[in-house]
Scaffold this motif. Structure first.
Motif, PDB file in Angstrom:
ATOM      1  N   LEU A 130      65.890   3.800  50.878  1.00 44.84           N
ATOM      2  CA  LEU A 130      64.768   4.276  50.074  1.00 44.84           C
ATOM      3  C   LEU A 130      65.258   5.235  48.996  1.00 44.84           C
ATOM      4  O   LEU A 130      66.116   6.079  49.255  1.00 44.84           O
ATOM      5  CB  LEU A 130      63.736   4.999  50.950  1.00 44.84           C
ATOM      6  N   ARG A 131      64.688   5.108  47.822  1.00 45.31           N
ATOM      7  CA  ARG A 131      64.989   6.035  46.721  1.00 45.31           C
ATOM      8  C   ARG A 131      63.703   6.789  46.418  1.00 45.31           C
ATOM      9  O   ARG A 131      62.823   6.302  45.704  1.00 45.31           O
ATOM     10  CB  ARG A 131      65.500   5.268  45.506  1.00 45.31           C
ATOM     11  N   ILE A 170      62.645  -1.661  51.537  1.00 44.04           N
ATOM     12  CA  ILE A 170      61.464  -1.665  52.398  1.00 44.04           C
ATOM     13  C   ILE A 170      61.826  -1.020  53.728  1.00 44.04           C
ATOM     14  O   ILE A 170      62.865  -1.329  54.309  1.00 44.04           O
ATOM     15  CB  ILE A 170      60.960  -3.101  52.640  1.00 44.04           C
ATOM     16  N   LEU A 171      60.977  -0.131  54.199  1.00 49.06           N
ATOM     17  CA  LEU A 171      61.165   0.482  55.512  1.00 49.06           C
ATOM     18  C   LEU A 171      60.017   0.043  56.406  1.00 49.06           C
ATOM     19  O   LEU A 171      58.848   0.280  56.099  1.00 49.06           O
ATOM     20  CB  LEU A 171      61.184   2.005  55.400  1.00 49.06           C
ATOM     21  N   LEU A 172      60.354  -0.603  57.508  1.00 48.14           N
ATOM     22  CA  LEU A 172      59.353  -1.069  58.463  1.00 48.14           C
ATOM     23  C   LEU A 172      59.611  -0.382  59.790  1.00 48.14           C
ATOM     24  O   LEU A 172      60.737  -0.384  60.294  1.00 48.14           O
ATOM     25  CB  LEU A 172      59.438  -2.586  58.627  1.00 48.14           C
ATOM     26  N   THR A 173      58.576   0.216  60.363  1.00 53.77           N
ATOM     27  CA  THR A 173      58.751   0.966  61.597  1.00 53.77           C
ATOM     28  C   THR A 173      57.426   1.034  62.340  1.00 53.77           C
ATOM     29  O   THR A 173      56.445   0.381  61.963  1.00 53.77           O
ATOM     30  CB  THR A 173      59.277   2.386  61.284  1.00 53.77           C
ATOM     31  N   THR A 174      57.416   1.818  63.417  1.00 53.32           N
ATOM     32  CA  THR A 174      56.176   2.095  64.138  1.00 53.32           C
ATOM     33  C   THR A 174      55.987   3.598  64.211  1.00 53.32           C
ATOM     34  O   THR A 174      56.947   4.366  64.199  1.00 53.32           O
ATOM     35  CB  THR A 174      56.214   1.528  65.570  1.00 53.32           C
ATOM     36  N   ALA A 183      57.011   0.829  50.984  1.00 54.52           N
ATOM     37  CA  ALA A 183      57.572  -0.038  49.946  1.00 54.52           C
ATOM     38  C   ALA A 183      57.465   0.649  48.592  1.00 54.52           C
ATOM     39  O   ALA A 183      56.634   1.547  48.408  1.00 54.52           O
ATOM     40  CB  ALA A 183      56.838  -1.380  49.916  1.00 54.52           C
ATOM     41  N   PRO A 184      58.305   0.254  47.634  1.00 57.54           N
ATOM     42  CA  PRO A 184      58.184   0.812  46.281  1.00 57.54           C
ATOM     43  C   PRO A 184      56.774   0.627  45.729  1.00 57.54           C
ATOM     44  O   PRO A 184      56.132  -0.404  45.955  1.00 57.54           O
ATOM     45  CB  PRO A 184      59.217   0.005  45.485  1.00 57.54           C
ATOM     46  N   GLU A 189      52.939  -6.574  46.059  1.00 52.73           N
ATOM     47  CA  GLU A 189      52.987  -7.852  46.766  1.00 52.73           C
ATOM     48  C   GLU A 189      53.671  -7.718  48.128  1.00 52.73           C
ATOM     49  O   GLU A 189      53.384  -8.480  49.055  1.00 52.73           O
ATOM     50  CB  GLU A 189      53.709  -8.909  45.923  1.00 52.73           C
ATOM     51  N   VAL A 190      54.566  -6.733  48.259  1.00 56.16           N
ATOM     52  CA  VAL A 190      55.233  -6.517  49.544  1.00 56.16           C
ATOM     53  C   VAL A 190      54.226  -6.050  50.591  1.00 56.16           C
ATOM     54  O   VAL A 190      54.175  -6.570  51.713  1.00 56.16           O
ATOM     55  CB  VAL A 190      56.374  -5.488  49.400  1.00 56.16           C
ATOM     56  N   LEU A 191      53.407  -5.065  50.225  1.00 51.09           N
ATOM     57  CA  LEU A 191      52.432  -4.539  51.175  1.00 51.09           C
ATOM     58  C   LEU A 191      51.330  -5.557  51.461  1.00 51.09           C
ATOM     59  O   LEU A 191      50.830  -5.630  52.589  1.00 51.09           O
ATOM     60  CB  LEU A 191      51.830  -3.241  50.638  1.00 51.09           C
TER      61      LEU A 191
END
Length: 351
Positions: A130-131, A170-174, A183-184, A189-191
Motif C-alpha cells: 500500500l502507498r 489491494i489489501l484483503l483481510t478480516t 484499494a486505491p 471497480e476493485v471494490l
C-alpha cells in the motif's frame, strides 16, 4: 562454498557423524541431530531452499562415504540427519510465518484504528503493497457468520480478486468477523468486484463501501464510513446488497443533534401512540408509503394490505398527528420524523 549456494559451514560435523555411524553402527546422538536442526533453521532464515540443503548433504555423503563399516548404519544415519534438517527448516518457516502474520495483524489494527504514527504507518504499509500517500477506499462485508483469516470465504474472494486484477495494491483481510478490502481510491471497480464476490461467496452478505480518503488517516475514515453504513442499514432495515457511504450522508446529518431529532419525533409522531395497537403499525405504514414513492397501491402491496386499509391508516395518521402524508408540505416533516424514529429505535425505546 558447498554446491547450490549452501555455505560450507552447514556441513560442519556431518562427515564425522557419517564416520561414527560406519565405525560403531550407532545412531546419531541428540547433540548431532540438534546440530542438523540448527543448520536447517539457519538455512531457512538465510533464504536457502530445503532441496539445495538436502542436496548438499547428499553430495557430501557420496564424497565422504566411509570405506569401511556397515552401509545400512550409514544410510540410517543419513536418513535421520536429513529428517533433522527438514524439521529445523520447517520449524524456522513456521516461526517466520507466525511472525509475518503477527506483523500483518498489528499493521491492520493500526491501519484501521489509526493508533500508530502516520509517518511510520506509511512506511510499514509499503511492505504490504500500500502507498498511503494516495487516496484509498475501504469496503466491508458483513455476513450472517463471523469470518477470520483462515476462512474459506476469504480465500475464495482473494483468489477471485488476484485472478481479475493481479497485484494492484489491494489489501484483503478480516476484522471483527467482517471481510475488509482496502484499494486505491481511483479503482472503484476493485471494490465493486469485491462486493460482488463477497456477496456470492458469503451467501448473501451485505457490503458497505466508504468514500475515497487521502493519506494514512484516510483509510481509517473510509473504514469507519463503511461500518457506519452497515450500522445504518441494520437500524433502518436497508436490504440492498451494496451500500455506499456517499449515498447515506444525510443520515449522520439528521442524527448529529440527537436531542433535536428526538424532539421532532415526539412532537410529530408522538400522538400515534394513542392509536389502537400503538404507534408501530402506523410507523410501519409511513415507512412503506415513503419507500414506495408515496404510491398507495405499491405501499399496500408491501404491507400485504388492501388499498382501502392503507388509505384508512393514512387518514388515521392525519387525524392523530395533524400532518397529511399526501400533502407535499407535510410530507417532508413526516418523512424526516420517520427516519429519526427508526434511527432512534422509537417507539421501542422511549425518548
Amino acid at each position: 562454498m558447498a554446491d547450490q549456494g549452501i555455505p560450507d559451514a552447514s556441513l560442519d560435523g556431518y562427515v564425522r557423524l557419517l564416520a561414527a555411524a560406519a565405525a560403531t553402527g550407532r545412531r546419531p546422538t541428540r547433540d548431532e541431530l540438534d546440530s542438523r536442526r540448527a543448520v536447517g533453521e539457519r538455512a531457512a532464515e538465510a533464504g536457502h531452499g530445503l532441496r539445495a540443503l538436502v542436496g548438499a548433504h547428499l553430495d557430501a555423503t557420496r564424497s565422504h562415504w566411509p570405506a569401511t563399516g556397515s552401509p545400512d548404519s550409514v544410510l540410517a544415519a543419513v536418513a535421520q540427519a536429513v529428517d533433522a534438517l527438514a524439521e529445523g527448516y520447517e520449524r524456522a518457516q513456521r516461526l517466520a510465518v507466525r511472525q509475518e502474520e503477527a506483523a500483518r495483524r498489528e499493521f491492520i489494527d493500526d491501519l484501521l484504528y489509526g493508533r500508530s504514527d502516520l509517518g511510520l504507518l506509511a512506511q510499514r504499509a509499503e511492505h504490504f503493497g500500500l502507498r498511503l500517500s494516495f487516496e484509498h477506499a475501504v469496503a466491508v462485508a458483513q455476513g450472517t457468520v463471523a469470518y477470520d483469516e483462515g476462512d474459506a470465504v476469504l480465500r475464495e474472494v482473494e483468489r477471485a480478486l488476484i485472478g481479475r486484477f493481479g497485484d494492484r495494491s489491494i489489501l484483503l483481510t478480516t476484522k471483527d468477523g467482517r471481510l475488509v478490502c482496502v484499494a486505491p481510491g481511483d479503482q472503484d471497480e476493485v471494490l465493486a468486484f469485491f462486493a460482488k464476490q463477497a456477496f456470492a461467496a458469503a451467501d448473501g452478505c451485505q457490503v458497505a463501501i466508504g468514500r475515497p480518503q487521502p493519506g494514512a488517516g484516510g483509510v481509517v475514515q473510509s473504514y469507519e464510513e463503511a461500518l457506519n453504513a452497515l450500522n445504518l442499514a441494520e437500524r433502518l432495515e436497508l436490504d440492498a446488497p451494496v451500500l455506499r457511504a456517499a449515498d447515506l450522508l444525510v443520515y449522520p446529518v439528521l442524527t448529529r443533534d440527537r436531542q433535536a431529532m428526538a424532539d421532532l419525533v415526539r412532537s410529530v409522531l408522538g400522538p400515534m401512540r394513542d392509536a389502537r395497537g400503538g404507534a408501530q403499525p402506523l410507523l410501519d405504514t409511513l415507512t412503506a408509503y415513503f419507500e414506495a414513492g408515496c404510491v398507495g397501491a405499491e405501499a399496500a402491496r408491501r404491507l400485504s394490505l388492501s388499498v382501502r386499509a392503507l388509505t384508512y391508516r393514512l387518514e388515521r395518521i392525519h387525524h392523530l398527528t395533524g400532518a397529511d402524508p399526501s400533502d407535499p408540505v407535510h410530507r417532508y416533516t413526516l418523512q424526516t420524523a420517520v427516519i429519526g424514529a427508526r434511527l432512534l429505535d422509537w417507539p421501542s425505546v422511549a425518548l
